[in-house]
Motif scaffolding. Structure first.
Motif, mmCIF file in Angstrom:
data_model
loop_
_atom_site.group_PDB
_atom_site.id
_atom_site.type_symbol
_atom_site.label_atom_id
_atom_site.label_comp_id
_atom_site.label_asym_id
_atom_site.label_seq_id
_atom_site.Cartn_x
_atom_site.Cartn_y
_atom_site.Cartn_z
ATOM 1 N N ARG A 297 -52.483 -18.916 9.799
ATOM 2 C CA ARG A 297 -52.471 -17.653 9.061
ATOM 3 C C ARG A 297 -53.211 -16.568 9.826
ATOM 4 N N GLU A 298 -54.292 -16.945 10.538
ATOM 5 C CA GLU A 298 -55.062 -15.962 11.293
ATOM 6 C C GLU A 298 -54.235 -15.377 12.432
ATOM 7 N N ALA A 299 -53.415 -16.211 13.063
ATOM 8 C CA ALA A 299 -52.534 -15.719 14.129
ATOM 9 C C ALA A 299 -51.488 -14.780 13.559
ATOM 10 N N LYS A 300 -51.013 -15.091 12.346
ATOM 11 C CA LYS A 300 -50.011 -14.242 11.705
ATOM 12 C C LYS A 300 -50.613 -12.880 11.361
ATOM 13 N N VAL A 301 -51.866 -12.885 10.928
ATOM 14 C CA VAL A 301 -52.559 -11.624 10.635
ATOM 15 C C VAL A 301 -52.652 -10.769 11.894
ATOM 16 N N MET A 302 -52.996 -11.390 13.019
ATOM 17 C CA MET A 302 -53.110 -10.640 14.279
ATOM 18 C C MET A 302 -51.774 -10.030 14.678
ATOM 19 N N LEU A 303 -50.691 -10.787 14.498
ATOM 20 C CA LEU A 303 -49.362 -10.275 14.821
ATOM 21 C C LEU A 303 -49.014 -9.096 13.920
ATOM 22 N N ALA A 304 -49.257 -9.241 12.624
ATOM 23 C CA ALA A 304 -48.949 -8.165 11.678
ATOM 24 C C ALA A 304 -49.733 -6.912 12.009
ATOM 25 N N GLN A 305 -51.008 -7.068 12.344
ATOM 26 C CA GLN A 305 -51.824 -5.903 12.656
ATOM 27 C C GLN A 305 -51.362 -5.214 13.942
ATOM 28 N N GLU A 306 -50.959 -6.019 14.935
ATOM 29 C CA GLU A 306 -50.471 -5.423 16.183
ATOM 30 C C GLU A 306 -49.217 -4.580 15.931
ATOM 31 N N ILE A 307 -48.289 -5.127 15.166
ATOM 32 C CA ILE A 307 -47.020 -4.431 14.933
ATOM 33 C C ILE A 307 -47.228 -3.188 14.072
#
Length: 409
Positions: A297-307
């Motif tokens: 989930r933490e990796a998904k958060v990082m991806l969402a924030q980048e986009i």
């Protein structure tokens, strides 16, 4: 590359590596390596072409897969040509179709094209982008020019195209004007003197026609780079507005964040490879951290924030994360939940609850809504007649029942 040719410099090897990241095919790789080496030696940038038909007014993340690749090539110093197919979109691209696609009117094309380049500029560097419209030269061809162009390609070659072959064998009509689409797309490459053309895997035939036509006109043939089609949030079908599984690049930060958090942990890595600007080494390091215990989930958060930062800004991304945490994690949303497809939208909320297995009957579904126990994407539902349009939603009943529900278009 033959043994008599000089080995590629480290700069060319790195450019080739960046070009191939996430791609499906690079045809022909040895030819493109020579183009890169020649460009480096002469200081003349390559001409990189991407054509998009404005068949809809808005761009979603699926469209940005090729735009991201264009930006990477742009950052390497090459000339990017963003071609709006205002002429060809009035024919209708038959790629992947099992029936003739209705052409757009000139008015529809004009309206859709208004927002295309503005949205693409959220990915591309506008100062380094050449924008062209193919009506500029296609309108000038006239009947004589179209006949002369058609004489340079055979029906037998055209019928090698998979969707044409299937339709012909199945007795499904193929209109003559559909043959003109790949010819005109190929002619665009002749006019623009393209060195490389990008497109989705469904565009491979059209891109190769460009190579052949350039040879017919005495030009060095372009190379072809195909990118995978990005699956939408459901992880099944390619991202599409009609499927309701898309993430638009002009959606609100909260909407984008919620949708990106809804993708599966497996699909997340494809999104990283095709949508993130992180290096593959960084992504591999992140995967290693997850194997060592980091919550995916933490990796998904990082991806969402980048986009979201890319299409809005950092402050908007942080605010979207805070809102998401308040609405979901603090409400104990489970990391894993059932994923169900319940039919076509719009669909009434009561039927959605029944079809998703969140209510045993219509009466129970109605009672849950009336008691304030139903939430969709964190928002409490009070209207039992609510119709949910096509899309993917996190639906909650009470404190413990959750499902990720997809309604198709």
């Amino acid at each position: 590359m033959s043994s008599t040719e000089a080995p590629l410099t480290s700069e060319v090897q790195e450019a080739l590596r960046i070009t191939k990241r996430g791609c499906d095919e690079l045809l022909v790789e040895s030819e493109f390596a020579r183009k890169l080496a020649r460009s480096q030696a002469s200081g003349t940038p390559l001409r990189i072409k991407l054509g998009l038909d404005p068949t809809a007014p808005d761009i979603h993340l699926g469209h940005t897969v090729v735009l991201n690749k264009m930006r990477q090539l742009q950052d390497l110093g090459h000339t990017v040509i963003f071609l709006i197919g205002d002429f060809t979109s009035m024919i209708g691209d038959p790629s992947g179709r099992n029936a003739t696609r209705p052409p757009l009117t000139a008015e529809q094309v004009h309206e859709n094209a208004k927002t295309y380049y503005a949205q693409a500029s959220l990915v591309l560097d506008p100062a380094k982008t050449e924008i062209r419209y193919n009506a500029e030269w296609c309108d000038k061809l006239g009947s004589r020019g179209v006949i002369q162009l058609a004489s340079r390609y055979t029906v037998a070659r055209m019928m090698e195209r998979d969707d044409f072959t299937k339709r012909f064998k199945g007795g499904i009509p193929i209109s003559v004007h559909e043959f003109l689409y790949p010819l005109l797309q190929g002619y665009d490459s002749v006019v623009l003197k393209a060195d490389l053309e990008l497109g989705g895997t469904d565009q491979k035939f059209n891109l190769l026609v460009g190579r052949e036509l350039q040879k017919e006109y005495g030009q060095e043939p372009q190379c072809v780079l195909t990118m995978p089609l990005l699956e939408g949030m459901d992880g099944v079908d390619k991202m599409s507005k009609s499927k309701g599984n898309y993430i638009g690049i002009t959606e609100t930060p909260d909407s984008m964040f919620g949708k990106l958090m809804s993708i599966s942990d497996t699909l997340m890595w494809k999104y990283y490879e095709l949508l993130s600007f992180r290096s593959m080494d960084d992504i591999s390091a992140l995967q290693a951290q997850i194997r060592q215990g980091l919550n995916p989930r933490e990796a998904k958060v990082m991806l969402a924030q980048e986009i979201i930062t890319r299409f809005h800004d950092r402050k908007a991304a942080e605010h979207a994360l805070a809102n998401f945490e308040a609405r979901f994690r603090d409400g104990a949303m489970p990391e894993d939940m059932p994923e169900v497809q319940v039919g076509k939208g719009p669909l009434g909320i009561l039927k959605v609850l029944r079809e998703a297995g969140l209510a045993a009957s219509g009466a129970e579904a109605q009672r849950n809504v009336e008691q304030g126990g139903v939430r969709v994407d964190g928002d409490r539902i009070e209207d039992k007649s609510l119709q949910l349009p096509a899309g993917t939603y996190v639906v909650q009943v009470g404190k413990r029942k959750f499902a990720r529900v997809t309604l198709t278009g």
